[in-house]
Structures are given as structure tokens and as C-alpha cells.
Design a protein around this motif. Structure first.
Motif, PDB file in Angstrom:
ATOM      1  N   LYS A 106       0.924  -1.273   0.100  1.00 40.66           N
ATOM      2  CA  LYS A 106       0.058  -0.092   0.241  1.00 40.66           C
ATOM      3  C   LYS A 106       0.973   1.254  -0.046  1.00 40.66           C
ATOM      4  O   LYS A 106       1.786   1.166   0.736  1.00 40.66           O
ATOM      5  N   VAL A 107       0.471   2.242  -0.868  1.00 40.60           N
ATOM      6  CA  VAL A 107       1.101   3.516  -0.960  1.00 40.60           C
ATOM      7  C   VAL A 107       0.352   4.771  -0.250  1.00 40.60           C
ATOM      8  O   VAL A 107      -0.740   4.851  -0.761  1.00 40.60           O
ATOM      9  N   ASP A 108       0.912   5.665   0.358  1.00 40.70           N
ATOM     10  CA  ASP A 108       0.268   6.521   0.683  1.00 40.70           C
ATOM     11  C   ASP A 108       1.041   8.055   0.087  1.00 40.70           C
ATOM     12  O   ASP A 108       2.171   8.180  -0.039  1.00 40.70           O
ATOM     13  N   PHE A 109       0.021   8.881  -0.207  1.00 39.02           N
ATOM     14  CA  PHE A 109       0.324  10.102  -0.913  1.00 39.02           C
ATOM     15  C   PHE A 109       0.374  11.391  -0.214  1.00 39.02           C
ATOM     16  O   PHE A 109      -0.615  11.600   0.884  1.00 39.02           O
ATOM     17  N   GLU A 110       0.994  12.504  -0.390  1.00 41.91           N
ATOM     18  CA  GLU A 110       0.951  13.792   0.115  1.00 41.91           C
ATOM     19  C   GLU A 110       1.388  14.729  -0.817  1.00 41.91           C
ATOM     20  O   GLU A 110       2.163  14.742  -1.524  1.00 41.91           O
ATOM     21  N   ASN A 111       0.229  15.640  -1.464  1.00 37.78           N
ATOM     22  CA  ASN A 111       0.475  16.617  -2.313  1.00 37.78           C
ATOM     23  C   ASN A 111       0.950  15.860  -3.476  1.00 37.78           C
ATOM     24  O   ASN A 111       1.817  16.592  -4.268  1.00 37.78           O
ATOM     25  N   GLY A 112       0.349  14.917  -3.890  1.00 38.42           N
ATOM     26  CA  GLY A 112       0.802  14.174  -5.173  1.00 38.42           C
ATOM     27  C   GLY A 112       2.082  13.542  -5.289  1.00 38.42           C
ATOM     28  O   GLY A 112       2.583  13.141  -6.324  1.00 38.42           O
ATOM     29  N   LEU A 113       2.671  13.154  -4.100  1.00 32.08           N
ATOM     30  CA  LEU A 113       4.002  12.686  -3.776  1.00 32.08           C
ATOM     31  C   LEU A 113       3.781  11.439  -3.212  1.00 32.08           C
ATOM     32  O   LEU A 113       3.039  11.477  -2.106  1.00 32.08           O
ATOM     33  N   ILE A 114       4.615  10.437  -3.130  1.00 35.49           N
ATOM     34  CA  ILE A 114       4.728   9.302  -2.228  1.00 35.49           C
ATOM     35  C   ILE A 114       5.283   9.527  -1.126  1.00 35.49           C
ATOM     36  O   ILE A 114       6.381   9.915  -1.066  1.00 35.49           O
ATOM     37  N   LYS A 115       4.644   9.478   0.175  1.00 29.30           N
ATOM     38  CA  LYS A 115       5.090   9.791   1.328  1.00 29.30           C
ATOM     39  C   LYS A 115       5.521   8.529   2.100  1.00 29.30           C
ATOM     40  O   LYS A 115       6.249   8.761   3.092  1.00 29.30           O
ATOM     41  N   ASN A 116       4.856   7.466   1.885  1.00 27.84           N
ATOM     42  CA  ASN A 116       5.020   6.220   2.708  1.00 27.84           C
ATOM     43  C   ASN A 116       4.636   4.952   1.955  1.00 27.84           C
ATOM     44  O   ASN A 116       3.818   5.041   1.109  1.00 27.84           O
ATOM     45  N   PHE A 117       5.121   3.822   2.230  1.00 22.23           N
ATOM     46  CA  PHE A 117       4.749   2.629   1.535  1.00 22.23           C
ATOM     47  C   PHE A 117       4.987   1.414   2.579  1.00 22.23           C
ATOM     48  O   PHE A 117       5.718   1.466   3.296  1.00 22.23           O
ATOM     49  N   GLY A 118       4.064   0.250   2.501  1.00 21.29           N
ATOM     50  CA  GLY A 118       4.327  -0.695   3.336  1.00 21.29           C
ATOM     51  C   GLY A 118       3.446  -2.039   2.772  1.00 21.29           C
ATOM     52  O   GLY A 118       2.392  -1.835   2.343  1.00 21.29           O
ATOM     53  N   PHE A 119       3.870  -3.168   3.105  1.00 22.32           N
ATOM     54  CA  PHE A 119       3.441  -4.421   2.771  1.00 22.32           C
ATOM     55  C   PHE A 119       2.076  -4.671   3.700  1.00 22.32           C
ATOM     56  O   PHE A 119       2.009  -4.144   4.804  1.00 22.32           O
TER      57      PHE A 119
END
Length: 303
Positions: A288-301
């Protein structure tokens, strides 16, 4: 279980015949699956029995976690015996020919070699190169974009196989390779040659996509993991705080082979790994990927 095979191939199961449209097909309660092709006499079969699968060469099982995917890759087969390319120079004779497979026959004053080229190809170029005091033969498969290099100085030896859109010899061997990824990466690699071995001297990687920020979130997710896989620059895809941890990405993601959208949840991304379990050839992990202002801010299985 899902079945994946080439479009227009014939799928035969216990009680039905299907024509593949190139998309995955859901099959249930089957004990065997056979795939045949209109332009090849070869068939492939998978037998499903007591939870085990016996399968032909070229058939791979992927654990999708929520289901299984059985992939059939059409066997390479040539219908005619044909010489596709032939040349000679300075006592070296080369013939590229087909029987049921593709072969390179290389004969010098000192040695003879016969090599299988495991691709289906109709356009081949041959050349001789004097390089670093060695006599080299290049065999380039134009459609497959594969470069085979043989040292024919004395003993005939295969010394390199490269993915190559183009290549050139000067002080080094320069190989240019392009990728069909989201950002359209291109890689240029320089190799030096010594003792029957090419060693990488330098590598340059760039991408052609300029408006990275305008990509949709789903494409940014794919582009990010593709860039990590290629050891490319992810700066335009992630936040500054995440970029500071870029050296940890590979260790966390481990040695994945490819990336694709998740087939059951469009908010997730699938990474494919080689399976250590002999029950499956590959397995998928979802991230799963999290976004902030159109940029990837975090990701994790996810579990």
C-alpha cells in the motif's frame, strides 16, 4: 484458479474448449488444462490432482495469495530448416540456422562450436570485431534485441549476452537498452573486456517521461517501484522526507522481479517474487502506498 496464455490459443479442459483473448480466464474444478497454438504443433498441459500440479515446460504457477495463476508461455518452435544468416572472415565461418530451434554454428581454424539461441527470430545480423587484442563475433537478434558475443581468437567461447537496442565498440563495448516501463527508462552501459569476460565500467540511466507529477496516483505507484527495480532516480515521485531513506528501499522490498497493478484491489500494488516453495514458481506480495500533495510519502506491505 486463473489461466493466462497467448491470445487466440486454444484452451481445453475436462468438459469445454475456450479461445483465449489474451486476458486471464477463471477456471474452477478442473483436473487438467491443455493449451495448443494455431502456428505450432507443440502443446502444453497442466494436471491438477490432490492439490498438486504437474506441468509441462514453459508453464509457471504464481501464488496470488487470494488465488493461483497458471501461466502458459508458448514453446519456441521453427517449422522449417532454414539458414537465416551466414558469413565468414579470416578463417572463421558462421551459420545461423533453424531445425526445430535456433542455432549458431561457428567454425575457426582451431575450434568448432554449436550454440542454441533460445529465441524465436527471423532477422539476424553478424559482424566481426577486433577488440582489446581479441577477435570477437557478434550475433544480434534484431526483433528480440538480444546481442550474443563470441570470442573466436582461438577456442570458440560465448563471452556475453546482452539486452541491446543498439551497441557499439570503441575503447569499450557500449550497450543501449530501453524499457517499456511507465517512465520509459533508457540505460547506457559501458563494458571493458579481458580474460574472456566483460566487466561493467559505468552505467547511465535516465527516463524520457518529463511530466511525472501529472501521472495518476496508480501510475505513480507503478513508476516508483519500477524505478527502484531499475535502480533509477525516484526523486520526482516521493516526498523529500521519504527520499532521505532511499538507500533503505531495496533492503525493505527485497529482490522482487516485476511490478503490476493488484487484480482485486486498485488501491494496492503487486510485487512478484521467486518462490522458495516448490509448490509455486512465483508468489505475489501486496503493498500500500500513501500520498501527500501528489508525492509518495510512505509505503508498506499488507498482510
Amino acid at each position: 484458479m486463473y489461466i493466462s496464455c497467448e491470445a487466440n490459443s486454444l484452451i481445453t479442459t475436462n468438459n469445454q474448449h475456450l479461445i483465449s483473448d489474451g486476458n486471464n480466464i477463471k477456471l474452477e474444478n478442473k483436473t487438467f488444462v491443455t493449451v495448443s497454438y494455431c502456428d505450432s504443433p507443440l502443446t502444453q498441459t497442466a494436471i491438477l490432482k490432490d492439490g498438486n500440479i504437474l506441468k509441462s515446460d514453459g508453464v509457471y504457477l504464481i501464488d496470488l495469495k487470494v488465488d493461483k495463476l497458471l501461466c502458459f508461455f508458448k514453446p519456441i518452435y521453427y517449422q522449417n530448416n532454414t539458414i537465416l544468416a551466414k558469413t565468414s572472415r579470416n578463417g572463421c565461418e558462421v551459420s545461423i540456422f533453424t531445425t526445430d530451434k535456433l542455432y549458431a554454428y561457428i567454425k575457426t581454424d582451431f575450434d568448432v562450436g554449436l550454440f542454441n539461441l533460445p529465441y524465436f527470430e527471423q532477422s539476424i545480423t553478424l559482424d566481426f570485431v577486433e577488440f582489446r587484442k581479441a577477435k570477437l563475433l557478434t550475433v544480434y537478434l534484431v526483433n528480440n534485441k538480444k546481442l550474443f558475443v563470441y570470442d573466436v581468437t582461438n577456442k570458440v567461447t560465448n563471452v556475453g549476452v546482452f539486452n541491446a537496442d543498439s551497441f557499439s565498440f570503441s575503447e569499450v563495448l557500449t550497450v543501449n537498452e530501453s524499457f517499456c516501463d511507465t517512465l520509459k527508462h533508457k540505460r547506457t552501459t559501458d563494458y571493458v573486456y579481458s580474460n574472456f569476460c566483460f566487466t561493467k565500467r559505468s552505467e547511465r540511466l535516465a527516463y524520457a517521461e518529463t511530466d511525472v507529477f501529472l501521472l495518476s496516483d496508480s501510475k505513480k505507484r507503478i513508476a516508483f517501484f519500477e524505478s527502484v527495480l531499475l535502480s533509477g532516480d525516484v526523486k520526482g515521485l516521493v516526498t523529500e522526507s521519504l527520499y532521505q531513506n532511499k538507500d533503505k528501499f531495496n533492503a525493505y522490498l527485497n529482490d522482487f522481479l516485476t511490478v503490476s497493478p493488484c487484480h482485486f484491489d486498485n488501491t494496492l500494488t503487486a510485487l512478484l517474487y521467486k518462490s522458495p516453495d516448490t509448490g509455486c514458481d512465483f508468489y505475489a506480495k501486496y503493498i500500500k502506498v500513501d500520498f501527500e500533495n501528489g508525492l509518495i510519502k510512505n509505503f508498506g506491505f499488507i498482510d
